[in-house]
Design an enzyme around this catalytic site. Sequence first.
Site, PDB file in Angstrom:
ATOM      1  N   GLU A  83     -15.413  30.384  20.784  1.00  0.00           N
ATOM      2  CA  GLU A  83     -14.868  29.954  19.484  1.00  0.00           C
ATOM      3  C   GLU A  83     -13.988  30.590  18.907  1.00  0.00           C
ATOM      4  O   GLU A  83     -14.845  31.043  18.403  1.00  0.00           O
ATOM      5  CB  GLU A  83     -15.374  28.258  18.755  1.00  0.00           C
ATOM      6  CG  GLU A  83     -15.640  27.439  20.234  1.00  0.00           C
ATOM      7  CD  GLU A  83     -16.956  26.495  20.474  1.00  0.00           C
ATOM      8  OE1 GLU A  83     -16.491  25.279  20.936  1.00  0.00           O
ATOM      9  OE2 GLU A  83     -17.196  26.358  19.275  1.00  0.00           O
ATOM     10  N   CYS A  97     -11.171  32.284  11.670  1.00  0.00           N
ATOM     11  CA  CYS A  97     -12.179  31.820  11.698  1.00  0.00           C
ATOM     12  C   CYS A  97     -12.711  33.251  12.589  1.00  0.00           C
ATOM     13  O   CYS A  97     -12.551  31.681  13.507  1.00  0.00           O
ATOM     14  CB  CYS A  97     -13.880  31.046  11.524  1.00  0.00           C
ATOM     15  SG  CYS A  97     -15.279  31.043  10.967  1.00  0.00           S
ATOM     16  N   CYS A 104     -24.869  34.394  20.525  1.00  0.00           N
ATOM     17  CA  CYS A 104     -25.624  35.207  19.340  1.00  0.00           C
ATOM     18  C   CYS A 104     -26.752  35.719  19.533  1.00  0.00           C
ATOM     19  O   CYS A 104     -27.418  34.568  19.777  1.00  0.00           O
ATOM     20  CB  CYS A 104     -25.376  34.574  17.461  1.00  0.00           C
ATOM     21  SG  CYS A 104     -26.400  35.785  16.379  1.00  0.00           S
ATOM     22  N   CYS A 108     -31.208  32.742  13.669  1.00  0.00           N
ATOM     23  CA  CYS A 108     -31.183  31.866  12.453  1.00  0.00           C
ATOM     24  C   CYS A 108     -31.631  30.558  13.238  1.00  0.00           C
ATOM     25  O   CYS A 108     -30.390  29.578  13.817  1.00  0.00           O
ATOM     26  CB  CYS A 108     -30.061  31.820  12.205  1.00  0.00           C
ATOM     27  SG  CYS A 108     -29.768  34.018  11.675  1.00  0.00           S
ATOM     28  N   CYS A 111     -28.690  27.638  12.606  1.00  0.00           N
ATOM     29  CA  CYS A 111     -27.395  27.506  13.231  1.00  0.00           C
ATOM     30  C   CYS A 111     -27.663  27.346  14.750  1.00  0.00           C
ATOM     31  O   CYS A 111     -28.140  27.767  15.054  1.00  0.00           O
ATOM     32  CB  CYS A 111     -27.037  29.621  12.977  1.00  0.00           C
ATOM     33  SG  CYS A 111     -25.502  29.656  13.856  1.00  0.00           S
ATOM     34  N   GLY A 149     -21.826  34.932  16.719  1.00  0.00           N
ATOM     35  CA  GLY A 149     -22.123  36.262  16.653  1.00  0.00           C
ATOM     36  C   GLY A 149     -22.153  36.921  15.362  1.00  0.00           C
ATOM     37  O   GLY A 149     -21.961  36.681  13.975  1.00  0.00           O
ATOM     38  N   GLU A 150     -22.706  37.473  15.586  1.00  0.00           N
ATOM     39  CA  GLU A 150     -23.062  38.948  13.706  1.00  0.00           C
ATOM     40  C   GLU A 150     -22.297  39.977  14.557  1.00  0.00           C
ATOM     41  O   GLU A 150     -22.212  41.424  15.283  1.00  0.00           O
ATOM     42  CB  GLU A 150     -24.991  39.232  14.665  1.00  0.00           C
ATOM     43  CG  GLU A 150     -24.693  40.356  13.634  1.00  0.00           C
ATOM     44  CD  GLU A 150     -24.749  40.292  12.037  1.00  0.00           C
ATOM     45  OE1 GLU A 150     -24.747  38.905  11.744  1.00  0.00           O
ATOM     46  OE2 GLU A 150     -24.414  41.551  11.523  1.00  0.00           O
ATOM     47  N   SER A 178     -19.193  39.044   6.917  1.00  0.00           N
ATOM     48  CA  SER A 178     -20.184  37.952   7.982  1.00  0.00           C
ATOM     49  C   SER A 178     -21.203  38.829   7.812  1.00  0.00           C
ATOM     50  O   SER A 178     -21.460  38.933   9.448  1.00  0.00           O
ATOM     51  CB  SER A 178     -20.275  36.622   7.246  1.00  0.00           C
ATOM     52  OG  SER A 178     -21.552  35.707   6.962  1.00  0.00           O
ATOM     53  N   LEU A 202     -27.653  35.196   3.238  1.00  0.00           N
ATOM     54  CA  LEU A 202     -29.225  35.249   2.563  1.00  0.00           C
ATOM     55  C   LEU A 202     -29.659  34.268   2.815  1.00  0.00           C
ATOM     56  O   LEU A 202     -31.389  34.051   3.162  1.00  0.00           O
ATOM     57  CB  LEU A 202     -29.031  35.671   1.220  1.00  0.00           C
ATOM     58  CG  LEU A 202     -30.696  35.868   0.469  1.00  0.00           C
ATOM     59  CD1 LEU A 202     -30.921  37.440   1.320  1.00  0.00           C
ATOM     60  CD2 LEU A 202     -29.997  36.472  -1.162  1.00  0.00           C
ATOM     61  N   HIS A 203     -29.568  33.365   2.058  1.00  0.00           N
ATOM     62  CA  HIS A 203     -30.338  31.241   2.365  1.00  0.00           C
ATOM     63  C   HIS A 203     -31.738  31.688   1.631  1.00  0.00           C
ATOM     64  O   HIS A 203     -32.116  30.139   1.809  1.00  0.00           O
ATOM     65  CB  HIS A 203     -29.890  31.413   3.826  1.00  0.00           C
ATOM     66  CG  HIS A 203     -28.695  31.118   4.529  1.00  0.00           C
ATOM     67  ND1 HIS A 203     -27.832  31.085   4.059  1.00  0.00           N
ATOM     68  CD2 HIS A 203     -28.432  31.527   6.188  1.00  0.00           C
ATOM     69  CE1 HIS A 203     -26.856  31.171   4.866  1.00  0.00           C
ATOM     70  NE2 HIS A 203     -26.951  31.355   5.543  1.00  0.00           N
ATOM     71  N   ASN A 278     -24.309  22.048   8.127  1.00  0.00           N
ATOM     72  CA  ASN A 278     -23.261  20.839   8.528  1.00  0.00           C
ATOM     73  C   ASN A 278     -24.115  21.009   9.790  1.00  0.00           C
ATOM     74  O   ASN A 278     -25.145  21.911   9.907  1.00  0.00           O
ATOM     75  CB  ASN A 278     -22.189  21.654   8.844  1.00  0.00           C
ATOM     76  CG  ASN A 278     -21.045  22.036   7.889  1.00  0.00           C
ATOM     77  OD1 ASN A 278     -20.964  21.022   7.531  1.00  0.00           O
ATOM     78  ND2 ASN A 278     -21.378  23.707   8.598  1.00  0.00           N
ATOM     79  N   CYS A 320     -18.834  25.379   9.572  1.00  0.00           N
ATOM     80  CA  CYS A 320     -20.075  26.686   9.826  1.00  0.00           C
ATOM     81  C   CYS A 320     -21.081  26.592  10.180  1.00  0.00           C
ATOM     82  O   CYS A 320     -22.450  25.983  10.425  1.00  0.00           O
ATOM     83  CB  CYS A 320     -19.875  27.313   8.892  1.00  0.00           C
ATOM     84  SG  CYS A 320     -19.161  28.481   7.822  1.00  0.00           S
TER      85      CYS A 320
HETATM   86  N1  SAH Z   1     -23.877  36.562  11.472  1.00  0.00           N
HETATM   87  C1  SAH Z   1     -22.839  36.662  10.838  1.00  0.00           C
HETATM   88  C2  SAH Z   1     -21.877  35.437  10.557  1.00  0.00           C
HETATM   89  C3  SAH Z   1     -21.762  34.305  11.656  1.00  0.00           C
HETATM   90  S1  SAH Z   1     -22.520  32.470  10.928  1.00  0.00           S
HETATM   91  C4  SAH Z   1     -23.160  35.645   9.503  1.00  0.00           C
HETATM   92  O1  SAH Z   1     -24.648  34.917   9.976  1.00  0.00           O
HETATM   93  O2  SAH Z   1     -23.267  35.788   8.043  1.00  0.00           O
HETATM   94  C5  SAH Z   1     -21.091  32.423   9.070  1.00  0.00           C
HETATM   95  C6  SAH Z   1     -22.249  31.503   8.733  1.00  0.00           C
HETATM   96  O3  SAH Z   1     -22.534  29.986   8.672  1.00  0.00           O
HETATM   97  C7  SAH Z   1     -23.308  32.320   7.992  1.00  0.00           C
HETATM   98  O4  SAH Z   1     -23.354  31.937   6.719  1.00  0.00           O
HETATM   99  C8  SAH Z   1     -24.691  31.375   8.954  1.00  0.00           C
HETATM  100  O5  SAH Z   1     -25.944  31.560   7.497  1.00  0.00           O
HETATM  101  C9  SAH Z   1     -23.720  29.849   7.989  1.00  0.00           C
HETATM  102  N2  SAH Z   1     -24.283  28.786   8.714  1.00  0.00           N
HETATM  103  C10 SAH Z   1     -24.985  28.677   9.934  1.00  0.00           C
HETATM  104  N3  SAH Z   1     -25.092  27.479  10.570  1.00  0.00           N
HETATM  105  C11 SAH Z   1     -24.814  26.864   9.369  1.00  0.00           C
HETATM  106  C12 SAH Z   1     -25.250  25.295   9.413  1.00  0.00           C
HETATM  107  N4  SAH Z   1     -25.853  24.783  10.479  1.00  0.00           N
HETATM  108  N5  SAH Z   1     -24.321  24.783   7.906  1.00  0.00           N
HETATM  109  C13 SAH Z   1     -23.299  25.516   7.272  1.00  0.00           C
HETATM  110  N6  SAH Z   1     -23.449  26.620   7.801  1.00  0.00           N
HETATM  111  C14 SAH Z   1     -24.191  27.542   8.769  1.00  0.00           C
END
Ligand code: SAH
Length: 335
Positions: A83, A97, A104, A108, A111, A149-150, A178, A202-203, A278, A320
């Site tokens: 997507e 985006c 992926c 995480c 996600c 994806g990463e 990212s 980072l989170h 989200n 996101c």
């Molecule tokens: N793999 C890369 C890029 C894809 S994710 C990365 O992790 O950075 C893009 C961003 O969306 C990342 O910061 C990810 O942590 C964030 N993300 C993932 N799930 C999310 C959610 N449910 N709500 C908000 N942001 C989220």
Amino acid sequence: MDLTLLERTIEELGEPAYRVRQVWRWLARGAASWEEMTDLPLALRRELAARVPISTLAVVASARARDGTEKVLFRTADGKPLEAVLMRYRDGRRSLCLSSQSGCPLTCTFCQTGRMRFGRNLTASEILDQALHFRRDERPTHAVFMGMGEPLMNLDAVLAACERLPDIGIAHRRTAISTVGWLPGIERLAREGPPVRLALSLHAPNDALRSELMPINERYPIAAVLDACREWWRHRRRQVFVEYLMLAGVNDRYEQALELAALLRPREAFCVNLIPYNPTDAPYRGSSRRAIDAFRGALEERSVRATVRLTRGREIAAACGQLAARQPLAAVAGG
Ligand code: SAH
């Protein structure tokens, strides 16, 4: 368009190499068909039309949210879903985006993409075709690799795509990659590739919590990743955007803001972007607006720059972390 196939075909047809550049120029300006490419001889256009598809991706469905955000589900020639999203802002910005992989391989916990099956790395052409799809309607100004994806696990293709984005109208300084903190990728990006921006997901302010949320932290813990980011900053002279997802009762306490602030030195190397969560299938709740503002205040108290990300396209699961290519697409097709 599969640019490798295009090059090979032009060569096989005994045509000069500049034909490839001609075709690319048309695509980058939004051409949707071979017929439009009027400075190519008609016979050549017909030959190419029979041998090289105009896109490597087929559109399966698309959805548009009230805020103008548009999500498109594509399929690669071998059937892998992915997507991409176009976000439209009032100030005229048009931000893409992009996905770097179908699915992926990382998991995480917050996600949605991590829950679907990993397909494969996308090729540079498949990444560019996402951008070209939207370019046919309007001119995008920014791009972020925050789709599926990463990107640093597929860095060759991502960099090859980045090299061509300026032709579509997206300057390097308006392109952001990212990452979860894929260490070898950050190290490489510090030394090579176009001057794009870097964002780190980072989170969490410590390894114990981060490992719970992002299993990749076991392999590349916080200290090592931040060292690589400092290295990137020293070489590139651009700040690293630290993305920090706000999860109620998990990582949004005042002390955690202070713990985060202590990590981010030197101050000028980092800028924190607080991300409202989200909804996904995961059992988290997003922090309240008040908690997010308080967290931001705590960071600013410690002289850490911090902003709060605007959420877009949530109602069509285009925000996101929501990309998972599993919507039955009822919400879709002109919806
Ligand atoms: N793999 C890369 C890029 C894809 S994710 C990365 O992790 O950075 C893009 C961003 O969306 C990342 O910061 C990810 O942590 C964030 N993300 C993932 N799930 C999310 C959610 N449910 N709500 C908000 N942001 C989220």
